[in-house]
Every structure is written in structure tokens, then in C-alpha cells.
Write a protein that holds these residues in place. Sequence first.
Motif, mmCIF file in Angstrom:
data_model
loop_
_atom_site.group_PDB
_atom_site.id
_atom_site.type_symbol
_atom_site.label_atom_id
_atom_site.label_comp_id
_atom_site.label_asym_id
_atom_site.label_seq_id
_atom_site.Cartn_x
_atom_site.Cartn_y
_atom_site.Cartn_z
ATOM 1 N N UNK A 159 0.840 -1.212 0.000
ATOM 2 C CA UNK A 159 0.000 0.000 0.000
ATOM 3 C C UNK A 159 0.865 1.248 0.000
ATOM 4 N N UNK A 160 1.913 1.206 0.832
ATOM 5 C CA UNK A 160 2.813 2.353 0.911
ATOM 6 C C UNK A 160 3.523 2.577 -0.408
ATOM 7 N N UNK A 161 3.905 1.481 -1.082
ATOM 8 C CA UNK A 161 4.622 1.630 -2.354
ATOM 9 C C UNK A 161 3.745 2.326 -3.376
ATOM 10 N N UNK A 162 2.454 1.925 -3.433
ATOM 11 C CA UNK A 162 1.556 2.564 -4.404
ATOM 12 C C UNK A 162 1.396 4.040 -4.086
ATOM 13 N N UNK A 163 1.133 4.340 -2.796
ATOM 14 C CA UNK A 163 0.936 5.738 -2.413
ATOM 15 C C UNK A 163 2.178 6.566 -2.685
ATOM 16 N N UNK A 164 3.351 6.003 -2.358
ATOM 17 C CA UNK A 164 4.592 6.732 -2.563
ATOM 18 C C UNK A 164 4.810 7.023 -4.043
ATOM 19 N N UNK A 165 4.449 6.066 -4.907
ATOM 20 C CA UNK A 165 4.615 6.272 -6.349
ATOM 21 C C UNK A 165 3.781 7.464 -6.811
ATOM 22 N N UNK A 166 2.496 7.471 -6.424
ATOM 23 C CA UNK A 166 1.611 8.555 -6.873
ATOM 24 C C UNK A 166 2.087 9.894 -6.319
ATOM 25 N N UNK A 167 2.390 9.915 -5.012
ATOM 26 C CA UNK A 167 2.793 11.161 -4.370
ATOM 27 C C UNK A 167 4.098 11.680 -4.962
ATOM 28 N N UNK A 168 5.014 10.758 -5.300
ATOM 29 C CA UNK A 168 6.297 11.165 -5.846
ATOM 30 C C UNK A 168 6.118 11.844 -7.204
ATOM 31 N N UNK A 169 5.241 11.266 -8.029
ATOM 32 C CA UNK A 169 5.011 11.860 -9.344
ATOM 33 C C UNK A 169 4.423 13.265 -9.197
ATOM 34 N N UNK A 170 3.420 13.405 -8.311
ATOM 35 C CA UNK A 170 2.814 14.722 -8.108
ATOM 36 C C UNK A 170 3.843 15.732 -7.607
ATOM 37 N N UNK A 171 4.658 15.258 -6.654
ATOM 38 C CA UNK A 171 5.677 16.126 -6.042
ATOM 39 C C UNK A 171 6.671 16.600 -7.100
ATOM 40 N N UNK A 172 7.070 15.672 -7.997
ATOM 41 C CA UNK A 172 8.009 16.042 -9.056
ATOM 42 C C UNK A 172 7.400 17.080 -9.980
ATOM 43 N N UNK A 173 6.115 16.881 -10.308
ATOM 44 C CA UNK A 173 5.479 17.845 -11.214
ATOM 45 C C UNK A 173 5.474 19.226 -10.573
ATOM 46 N N UNK A 174 5.112 19.291 -9.277
ATOM 47 C CA UNK A 174 5.053 20.598 -8.614
ATOM 48 C C UNK A 174 6.452 21.222 -8.552
ATOM 49 N N UNK A 175 7.465 20.389 -8.225
ATOM 50 C CA UNK A 175 8.831 20.928 -8.107
ATOM 51 C C UNK A 175 9.343 21.426 -9.447
ATOM 52 N N UNK A 176 9.041 20.667 -10.530
ATOM 53 C CA UNK A 176 9.514 21.108 -11.844
ATOM 54 C C UNK A 176 8.816 22.402 -12.240
ATOM 55 N N UNK A 177 7.533 22.510 -11.892
ATOM 56 C CA UNK A 177 6.805 23.762 -12.157
ATOM 57 C C UNK A 177 7.478 24.944 -11.455
ATOM 58 N N UNK A 178 8.024 24.693 -10.262
ATOM 59 C CA UNK A 178 8.653 25.791 -9.534
ATOM 60 C C UNK A 178 10.019 26.137 -10.094
ATOM 61 N N UNK A 179 10.729 25.158 -10.662
ATOM 62 C CA UNK A 179 12.127 25.420 -11.004
ATOM 63 C C UNK A 179 12.348 25.692 -12.481
ATOM 64 N N UNK A 180 11.388 25.391 -13.339
ATOM 65 C CA UNK A 180 11.668 25.482 -14.775
ATOM 66 C C UNK A 180 11.850 26.953 -15.162
ATOM 67 N N UNK A 181 12.791 27.213 -16.026
ATOM 68 C CA UNK A 181 13.118 28.562 -16.515
ATOM 69 C C UNK A 181 13.605 29.497 -15.423
#
Lengths: 112, 171
Positions: free
Chosen positions: B48-70
Motif C-alpha cells: 500500500x505504501x509503495x503505491x501511495x509513494x509512487x503517486x505522491x512522488x510523481x505529483x511532487x516532481x510535477x510541482x517541483x519542476x513547475x517551480x524550477x523550470x526557466x
Amino acid sequence: MTLYFLCLMLFCVGLYGVLRKRNIIKMIVGLGIMEYAMNLFFVLLGYRFHGRAPIDAKYQDILNMVDPLPQALVLTSIVIGLAVTALIISIAIRIYEKYGTFDITKIKKLKG
Amino acid sequence: MELYILLIFMICAAIVAIEVKDLLSSVIAVGAVGFALCLAFLILKAPDLAITQLVVEILCLIILIRATINKDLPLVIEGRWIFNTFSTLGFIAVFLLFSWLALKELPGFGEPIMAVVKKYLQEGVSKTGSVNIVTAVILDFRAYDTLGEATVLFTAVIGIMAILRRPGRKK
């Protein structure tokens, strides 16, 4: 015990990032690494040798499972970590819009 | 054995994420740490933790890339370099001292105490009807915990909206 120590080393890398770096994004990354390390530490504490996942199945001994309680609490913690990261990043985006930099030493308008 | 390899990989990726100059590379490296953590959860028998971590990690990456791009800026390290480094190392040394004191009290790896959870394991299926004990714990035995989690999530959403919202112009 070596695994606990490696987990603590991961936490220390994140702590170094939070305390030493001057870029806000680097500090957020360090915070995220600390969070990963703590989640991993709790799950490591609940692990049992030759245990199986805490899901019931027929003809299996019920007491042979890994500890489900840390897993349930870490599940909560992961989702809260996402919320915290999103909040911090929105603040960082606002700071970038106002000051044009991520460097915390350049953000001087709050100085008394 | 796989756990050792994964943890050493995670530490290396974390050091890269902290030390690399490019902000986008730093974000990608922290994504590597998160996905390795997902694999570690799978090895530690926590699907269960692995599934949740996968989803949360993807969302977190998207938000972080949105903050850092350009917005890539060169880092300048200037002034008080010695003081900053040594005070940081001092904090880490204090942390390691206390954690060493605490680790002596913990049970060894692979032998959990299971004092509270034995009751959950024995009565979980008959009392809640859930086959998955983790779900039984978070949604039935400790449901108030999940309620608090939902409260925290909504508070965070309100905070993000209050910070990022641009006040509209009056006509």
C-alpha cells in the motif's frame, strides 16, 4: 542495525541541505529527503524477518505478518508530506515573483 | 541485501540532489530517491505504501519542476563559509549523538515488538471485514487519524489558494 544507521545517514544528508544551502529549492529538496528518511525508518522498525504483507489469506499463519501499524501511520504521513511540499513551493514561487531570486541572502526586505 | 544496495543508492542520489548546481538536475535526483524509496517499501512488504509513494512522488516532481523550470540561477557561496559549514556539522554531530543514544533502546532489525498490533491482527477481519489490515487500521481502528489527515490536506489547499491567488481587479 546497519540499516538504521544508513537511514540516519540519509536523514543527515537532508539536514545538511536544509541548514547549509542558500537556495530555497535546495532547502525544499533537503526537507523532502528528511521526510523520506523518516518514513523509511518507521517501516524498517516494523519489518519482521520472513514476514509477509499484512493482507489476510487462507491457510496462512496470521501472526506471521509485518507490523501494519507503522505502515498505516506512514501512509498518513506521506500524504501530509505532499501537502506540506506543495505549500512550501507555492510560498517559494511567490518569493521568486517578488524578489526575482531563490537566494535567501538576497531577500532583505524583511530585515529590521 | 537488496535493501543495503537501495539505501546506498538513495544516499548517493541525495548527495547529488543536494550538491549539484543545476536546479532541474537536483529535482530529478530527488525523484530518483523517491522511486528508490518506493522499491524499498515493496521489499519491506508494504505494498500500500509503495503505491501511495509512487503517486505522491510523481505529483511532487510535477510541482517541483513547475517551480524550477526557466528559473535556473547560479549559486554563489560567499562570506562566512567556514562558520556556516562548521555550525551545520555541529548540528549534525549533536543529532547523531542523540540518535545513537536512542538506537540502543530500539529493538533490533527484523524483530518488532508488536504489542499493540497483535489485537488488530487477531480481530481485524472479524471486526472490520477488511482483508487488508493496513486499511482496517487507517479506516476503522484509527479513523480519527484519517479525519485529521483530511483536515490537514484541506487546510493546505486553502493555504495554497490564499498564497497563489491573484486579487481580481474591480471594474
